[in-house]
Design a protein around this motif. Structure first.
Motif, PDB file in Angstrom:
ATOM      1  N   LEU A 152       0.902  -0.750  -0.035  1.00  0.00           N
ATOM      2  CA  LEU A 152      -0.209   0.157   0.481  1.00  0.00           C
ATOM      3  C   LEU A 152       1.034   0.976   0.151  1.00  0.00           C
ATOM      4  O   LEU A 152       1.657   1.494   0.401  1.00  0.00           O
ATOM      5  CB  LEU A 152      -1.143   0.297   1.648  1.00  0.00           C
ATOM      6  CG  LEU A 152      -1.731  -0.780   0.957  1.00  0.00           C
ATOM      7  CD1 LEU A 152      -2.710  -0.661   2.758  1.00  0.00           C
ATOM      8  CD2 LEU A 152      -2.609  -1.350   0.306  1.00  0.00           C
ATOM      9  N   LYS A 153       0.917   2.072  -0.933  1.00  0.00           N
ATOM     10  CA  LYS A 153       1.337   3.861  -0.806  1.00  0.00           C
ATOM     11  C   LYS A 153       0.672   4.343  -1.630  1.00  0.00           C
ATOM     12  O   LYS A 153      -0.304   4.395  -2.391  1.00  0.00           O
ATOM     13  CB  LYS A 153       2.167   3.217  -1.853  1.00  0.00           C
ATOM     14  CG  LYS A 153       2.304   2.638  -3.362  1.00  0.00           C
ATOM     15  CD  LYS A 153       3.814   2.217  -3.541  1.00  0.00           C
ATOM     16  CE  LYS A 153       3.632   1.123  -5.161  1.00  0.00           C
ATOM     17  NZ  LYS A 153       4.914   1.650  -6.032  1.00  0.00           N
ATOM     18  N   PRO A 154       0.226   5.715  -1.066  1.00  0.00           N
ATOM     19  CA  PRO A 154      -0.540   7.372  -1.393  1.00  0.00           C
ATOM     20  C   PRO A 154      -0.468   7.454  -2.681  1.00  0.00           C
ATOM     21  O   PRO A 154       0.734   6.792  -3.288  1.00  0.00           O
ATOM     22  CB  PRO A 154      -0.096   7.957  -0.263  1.00  0.00           C
ATOM     23  CG  PRO A 154       1.278   7.517  -0.246  1.00  0.00           C
ATOM     24  CD  PRO A 154       1.410   6.021  -0.144  1.00  0.00           C
ATOM     25  N   PRO A 155      -1.174   7.932  -3.554  1.00  0.00           N
ATOM     26  CA  PRO A 155      -0.819   8.524  -4.752  1.00  0.00           C
ATOM     27  C   PRO A 155       0.025   8.966  -4.769  1.00  0.00           C
ATOM     28  O   PRO A 155       0.154   9.925  -4.045  1.00  0.00           O
ATOM     29  CB  PRO A 155      -2.396   8.951  -5.562  1.00  0.00           C
ATOM     30  CG  PRO A 155      -3.316   8.216  -4.447  1.00  0.00           C
ATOM     31  CD  PRO A 155      -2.822   7.897  -2.775  1.00  0.00           C
ATOM     32  N   GLY A 156       0.402   8.973  -6.157  1.00  0.00           N
ATOM     33  CA  GLY A 156       2.056  10.256  -6.415  1.00  0.00           C
ATOM     34  C   GLY A 156       3.311   9.417  -5.564  1.00  0.00           C
ATOM     35  O   GLY A 156       4.158  10.247  -5.642  1.00  0.00           O
ATOM     36  N   LEU A 157       3.100   8.646  -4.599  1.00  0.00           N
ATOM     37  CA  LEU A 157       4.532   8.551  -4.049  1.00  0.00           C
ATOM     38  C   LEU A 157       5.648   8.482  -4.885  1.00  0.00           C
ATOM     39  O   LEU A 157       5.855   7.321  -5.468  1.00  0.00           O
ATOM     40  CB  LEU A 157       4.424   6.943  -2.873  1.00  0.00           C
ATOM     41  CG  LEU A 157       5.402   7.009  -2.105  1.00  0.00           C
ATOM     42  CD1 LEU A 157       5.698   7.657  -1.034  1.00  0.00           C
ATOM     43  CD2 LEU A 157       5.783   5.108  -1.891  1.00  0.00           C
ATOM     44  N   ARG A 158       7.073   8.793  -4.721  1.00  0.00           N
ATOM     45  CA  ARG A 158       7.845   8.717  -5.984  1.00  0.00           C
ATOM     46  C   ARG A 158       9.089   7.631  -5.084  1.00  0.00           C
ATOM     47  O   ARG A 158       9.131   8.277  -4.315  1.00  0.00           O
ATOM     48  CB  ARG A 158       8.581  10.171  -6.456  1.00  0.00           C
ATOM     49  CG  ARG A 158       7.685  11.125  -6.376  1.00  0.00           C
ATOM     50  CD  ARG A 158       8.126  11.839  -7.257  1.00  0.00           C
ATOM     51  NE  ARG A 158       8.990  13.498  -5.913  1.00  0.00           N
ATOM     52  CZ  ARG A 158       8.834  13.688  -5.707  1.00  0.00           C
ATOM     53  NH1 ARG A 158       6.868  13.854  -5.787  1.00  0.00           N
ATOM     54  NH2 ARG A 158       8.585  14.695  -4.243  1.00  0.00           N
ATOM     55  N   ILE A 159       9.343   6.773  -5.726  1.00  0.00           N
ATOM     56  CA  ILE A 159      10.355   5.756  -4.653  1.00  0.00           C
ATOM     57  C   ILE A 159      11.822   5.724  -5.862  1.00  0.00           C
ATOM     58  O   ILE A 159      11.651   5.786  -7.300  1.00  0.00           O
ATOM     59  CB  ILE A 159       9.913   4.154  -5.106  1.00  0.00           C
ATOM     60  CG1 ILE A 159       8.131   4.049  -3.871  1.00  0.00           C
ATOM     61  CG2 ILE A 159      10.721   2.708  -5.129  1.00  0.00           C
ATOM     62  CD1 ILE A 159       7.586   2.601  -4.006  1.00  0.00           C
ATOM     63  N   GLY A 160      12.195   6.201  -5.372  1.00  0.00           N
ATOM     64  CA  GLY A 160      13.986   6.161  -5.424  1.00  0.00           C
ATOM     65  C   GLY A 160      15.013   4.500  -5.056  1.00  0.00           C
ATOM     66  O   GLY A 160      14.645   4.814  -4.259  1.00  0.00           O
ATOM     67  N   TYR A 161      15.146   3.692  -6.623  1.00  0.00           N
ATOM     68  CA  TYR A 161      15.246   2.865  -6.065  1.00  0.00           C
ATOM     69  C   TYR A 161      16.992   2.347  -6.461  1.00  0.00           C
ATOM     70  O   TYR A 161      17.017   2.484  -7.745  1.00  0.00           O
ATOM     71  CB  TYR A 161      14.556   1.883  -7.087  1.00  0.00           C
ATOM     72  CG  TYR A 161      14.656  -0.067  -7.241  1.00  0.00           C
ATOM     73  CD1 TYR A 161      15.342  -0.726  -5.974  1.00  0.00           C
ATOM     74  CD2 TYR A 161      15.518  -0.526  -8.176  1.00  0.00           C
ATOM     75  CE1 TYR A 161      15.353  -1.944  -6.285  1.00  0.00           C
ATOM     76  CE2 TYR A 161      16.207  -1.604  -8.432  1.00  0.00           C
ATOM     77  CZ  TYR A 161      16.184  -2.453  -7.390  1.00  0.00           C
ATOM     78  OH  TYR A 161      16.728  -3.551  -7.616  1.00  0.00           O
ATOM     79  N   CYS A 162      17.737   1.888  -5.805  1.00  0.00           N
ATOM     80  CA  CYS A 162      19.112   1.692  -5.954  1.00  0.00           C
ATOM     81  C   CYS A 162      19.508   0.225  -6.112  1.00  0.00           C
ATOM     82  O   CYS A 162      19.629  -0.922  -4.835  1.00  0.00           O
ATOM     83  CB  CYS A 162      20.406   2.460  -4.970  1.00  0.00           C
ATOM     84  SG  CYS A 162      21.918   2.343  -5.513  1.00  0.00           S
TER      85      CYS A 162
END
Length: 271
Positions: free
Chosen positions: A73-83
């Protein structure tokens, strides 16, 4: 009514939540009933033996892998950075740092040059990827993840391929970025002895969550001790990485008592 208003303002709302995650390959359960809650500004470190499911969980949280059961679950528009895990490019790959960074979508107002400077590799825009050291490459991956100005930063073993001196500085850089941007961090660490002092929670994985909590409490949990041994557990509980200087990208020390570029080694208090 006033009491209810105050209470509602004090409730913390998670920006990422995993509920009952299962990932199965054939008859092998890679993840079993994994649940976690990540709050804004929080740092969670995942530890576990090789093959325990740490990288799989990171990919599920990033949305790169769909679980067989459960949901994220995550709110709309959540930005995720993945390394991702360290994977140095083929020496024949003709791509510069700027070209690699330019493949990612930047948040408004973010520039490649400024993000590279933030992670300590400003000026390397034209360097070929094949010419980067392990530490420089990991910092570039971190810069690429930060280019989106993420709300959640997912780091899969960001210290892989980095020498001991560089690891210390990277472990300090991550909470600094968290403080600057208010993002949450989920960090996979294979190096039990250098779990960050800034970690809010440690989750010990062995396909399921063996134990979780603050580093000191996890270190004395029977399941953690059975996996890593009593000596490692004791070290994790009391480890402090303290020194009055920094290292440059080549491992040279500078700061009080050290000239910039000094080749001397530092003394770490690991008591």
């Amino acid at each position: 009514d006033a009491a209810m208003s105050v209470s509602s303002k004090s409730v913390k709302i998670p920006n990422l939540e995993a509920q009952g995650i299962y990932v199965t390959r054939g008859d092998i359960h890679i993840l079993m009933d994994i649940s976690l809650v990540l709050y804004p500004g929080e740092i969670i470190t995942l530890v576990g033996l090789n093959g325990s499911g740490k990288s799989t969980l990171i990919k599920v949280l990033a949305g790169l892998l769909q679980p067989d059961q459960g949901r994220v679950l995550k709110p709309p528009g959540l930005r995720i950075g993945y390394c991702p895990q360290h994977a140095h490019p083929d020496s024949t790959l003709p791509m510069s740092v700027f070209g690699f960074m330019n493949l990612a979508q930047a948040a408004p107002g973010r520039s490649i040059q400024s993000v590279l400077e933030e992670v300590g590799i400003g000026g390397l825009e034209n360097r070929q990827l094949s010419q980067l050291s392990g530490g420089e490459y990991q910092r570039m991956l971190l810069a690429r993840a930060m280019l989106r100005q993420p709300d959640v930063l997912l780091l899969d073993e960001p210290m892989a391929g980095v020498d001991v001196a560089g690891q210390g500085d990277l472990y300090q850089l991550i909470p600094q970025l968290r403080d600057r941007y208010g993002c949450s961090v989920v960090l996979v660490s294979h190096d039990i002895h250098v779990v960050m002092a800034a970690t809010d929670q440690v989750l010990c994985l062995n396909h399921h969550i063996c134990c979780s909590g603050q580093p000191e409490s996890v270190a004395v949990h029977p399941e953690f001790v059975s996996l890593f041994g009593a000596n490692v557990a004791q070290t994790l509980a009391v480890y402090k990485h303290q020194h009055d200087h920094s290292h440059d990208l080549h491992g040279h020390t500078y700061g009080p008592g050290h000239e910039h570029g000094d080749h001397s080694h530092c003394d770490h208090d690991d008591a």
